[in-house]
Enzyme design. Structure first.
Site, PDB file in Angstrom:
ATOM      1  N   SER A   1      -3.154  -7.496   3.048  1.00  0.00           N
ATOM      2  CA  SER A   1      -3.419  -7.303   4.482  1.00  0.00           C
ATOM      3  C   SER A   1      -3.948  -8.586   5.099  1.00  0.00           C
ATOM      4  CB  SER A   1      -4.458  -6.192   4.685  1.00  0.00           C
ATOM      5  OG  SER A   1      -3.974  -4.975   4.200  1.00  0.00           O
TER       6      SER A   1
ATOM      7  N   ARG B   1      -2.160  -6.118  -8.167  1.00  0.00           N
ATOM      8  CA  ARG B   1      -0.972  -6.934  -7.917  1.00  0.00           C
ATOM      9  C   ARG B   1      -0.809  -8.050  -8.927  1.00  0.00           C
ATOM     10  NH1 ARG B   1      -3.170  -8.120  -2.060  1.00  0.00           N
ATOM     11  NH2 ARG B   1      -4.933  -8.260  -3.473  1.00  0.00           N
TER      12      ARG B   1
ATOM     13  N   HIS C   1       0.841  -1.206   0.000  1.00  0.00           N
ATOM     14  CA  HIS C   1       0.000   0.000   0.000  1.00  0.00           C
ATOM     15  C   HIS C   1       0.875   1.255   0.000  1.00  0.00           C
ATOM     16  CE1 HIS C   1      -3.121  -2.635   2.252  1.00  0.00           C
ATOM     17  NE2 HIS C   1      -3.627  -2.394   1.054  1.00  0.00           N
TER      18      HIS C   1
ATOM     19  N   LYS D   1     -13.797  -8.659   6.457  1.00  0.00           N
ATOM     20  CA  LYS D   1     -13.224  -9.878   7.017  1.00  0.00           C
ATOM     21  C   LYS D   1     -13.040  -9.671   8.507  1.00  0.00           C
ATOM     22  CE  LYS D   1     -10.936  -8.361   3.115  1.00  0.00           C
ATOM     23  NZ  LYS D   1     -10.096  -7.199   2.878  1.00  0.00           N
TER      24      LYS D   1
END
Ligand code: PNS
Length: 166
Positions: A137, A99, A22, A48
């Site tokens: 993350s 990504r 990030h 989540k």
């Protein structure tokens, strides 16, 4: 709102926690735009098990970019739709890190939905450094929770906050 004259960009996300990937996207955005609004969502499309609450996530990012804060990096907490934030900030450009191909479907869906909701919104995808292409993350949270070393994946400040939390 005019995209062609936008000098600022919104970088939205959950950032639970902010990773080196990030940070890399924020640094790259600063090469392209005068100002980056890092927008921490109170509600995410894929919610989540969280490690930090949204306020804590925003505070960590503020601390990380303290030198830039108030100038080129501004951290914002937001509730509701991203397109409404974009209107409020008069910033019709959204940046998202891409990504791998696996990110594409979800990101493309979001970009199209945001454009459907607000036709002037443009989404730009930035590729982070290759060394961060596997980083998320979610994985950082999982590895840290299970006692693994995540010092290569997050800043020392984030590592400290994570150790305190876990
Ligand atoms: O880091 P994430 O969890 O992939 O970020 C997703 C985020 C926060 C960018 C997305 O869930 C979002 O924009 N949430 C705000 C609510 C909204 O506008 N939802 C519609 C998105 S098309």
């Amino acid at each position: 709102m005019s995209t062609t004259t936008s000098k600022s960009v919104i970088y939205p996300g959950s950032f639970d926690p902010i990773t080196n990937g990030h940070e890399n996207v924020i640094e790259r955005s600063l090469d392209l735009f005068e100002k980056v609004f890092v927008a921490v969502a109170k509600t995410s499309s894929h919610d989540k098990q969280s490690l930090f609450n949204p306020e804590e996530r925003a505070e960590i990012i503020r601390e990380l970019f303290l030198g830039q804060e108030g100038e080129r990096v501004q951290v914002i907490l937001f509730d509701g739709l991203l397109v409404d934030l974009a209107k409020e900030l008069q910033t019709p450009v959204i940046i998202r890190g891409l990504r791998a191909v696996s990110d594409f479907e979800y990101e493309f869906q979001m970009a199209q939905m945001n454009r459907q909701l607000e036709s002037e919104i443009e989404t730009i995808f930035l590729a982070p450094d290759q060394q961060y292409s596997f980083l998320s993350s979610t994985l950082v949270r999982e590895v840290a929770t299970l006692g693994g070393d995540v010092s290569d994946f997050v800043s020392p400040l984030v590592l400290k906050k994570m150790s305190e939390r876990l």
